[in-house]
Design an enzyme around this catalytic site. Structure first.
Site, PDB file in Angstrom:
ATOM      1  N   LYS A   8     -10.623  -2.030   7.352  1.00  0.00           N
ATOM      2  CA  LYS A   8      -9.476  -1.599   8.072  1.00  0.00           C
ATOM      3  C   LYS A   8      -9.667  -1.080   9.465  1.00  0.00           C
ATOM      4  O   LYS A   8     -10.344  -0.092   9.605  1.00  0.00           O
ATOM      5  CB  LYS A   8      -8.732  -0.343   7.152  1.00  0.00           C
ATOM      6  N   GLU A  40       0.885  -1.190  -0.157  1.00  0.00           N
ATOM      7  CA  GLU A  40      -0.011   0.067  -0.032  1.00  0.00           C
ATOM      8  C   GLU A  40       1.022   1.180   0.049  1.00  0.00           C
ATOM      9  O   GLU A  40       1.723   1.534   0.805  1.00  0.00           O
ATOM     10  CB  GLU A  40      -0.889   0.035   1.229  1.00  0.00           C
TER      11      GLU A  40
END
Length: 212
Positions: free
Chosen positions: A131, A48
């Site tokens: 998340k 990421e």
């Protein structure tokens, strides 16, 4: 793990299967290419790139060209629809945000949540992975308690996850964990790539241990 992967899109299933997303965050993205090579060599296949890093969009495009198609490169700290469009245009395979609120996206979108209400709302909105952020102060026991009444949610704890915590989170029910500075350290800003390789191998071993 099999039940949690049911009906997941290919990108989310691959992230869940890998067990770890390396979060690349630095003042600039200049060192991300070298860091990525080391991470992939150690067995980490999902990364990421945070949009707070200068040159993040260019880094996403560059990493997509640099790395094998089996390595996923996504965008993090995606806060607005403009952020999302720019990241997808740059080639991001997935989008991660510390908050929720984006509309439907052409690639998998993982919103941030903290409380049971936020997690449930994100799940009902169709988020393939959620998340849990910031997760470090909560601890794996929080996730275990959260999933007792919400067994179908797929949680990716991120923020304050140390290498020694990876297996604990996975055992508690996380499908994957996002790990930033405890893994990458200062390798993106001139630090030791050899030390990074050792940390990356430790992280991959932790995933294997949790799933053995």
């Amino acid at each position: 793990m099999t039940d949690q992967l049911t009906s997941l899109d290919p990108v989310s299933a691959a992230i869940s299967d890998s067990g770890i997303v390396a979060v690349l965050r630095a003042p600039t993205s200049d060192g991300f290419a070298a860091v990525a090579d080391v991470l992939v060599a150690a067995g980490i296949t999902a990364m990421e790139v945070t949009l707070t890093s200068q040159g993040a969009l260019e880094a996403i495009s560059g990493l997509r060209r640099q790395l094998s198609g089996s390595v996923l490169v996504g965008a993090g700290t995606v806060l607005t629809e403009d952020d999302a469009k720019a990241a997808v245009d740059a080639g991001a395979a997935f989008l991660v945000s510390p908050v929720s609120g984006l509309g439907p996206q052409p690639v998998p979108y993982y919103p941030g949540a903290f409380s049971p209400t936020e997690v449930h709302a994100a799940h009902r909105a169709g988020a393939p992975l959620i998340k849990l952020f910031p997760a470090g102060g909560l601890g794996p026991a929080y996730l275990k308690d959260l999933r007792a009444p919400l067994p179908d949610v797929r949680i990716m704890p991120t923020g304050g996850i140390g290498l020694e915590d990876i297996s604990k989170w996975l055992v508690a029910g996380a499908v994957a964990v996002g790990v930033g500075s405890p893994l990458v350290g200062d390798a993106a800003t001139g630090g030791s790539l050899t030390a990074l390789a050792a940390r990356a191998r430790h992280a991959v071993d932790a995933v294997r241990f949790a799933r053995s």
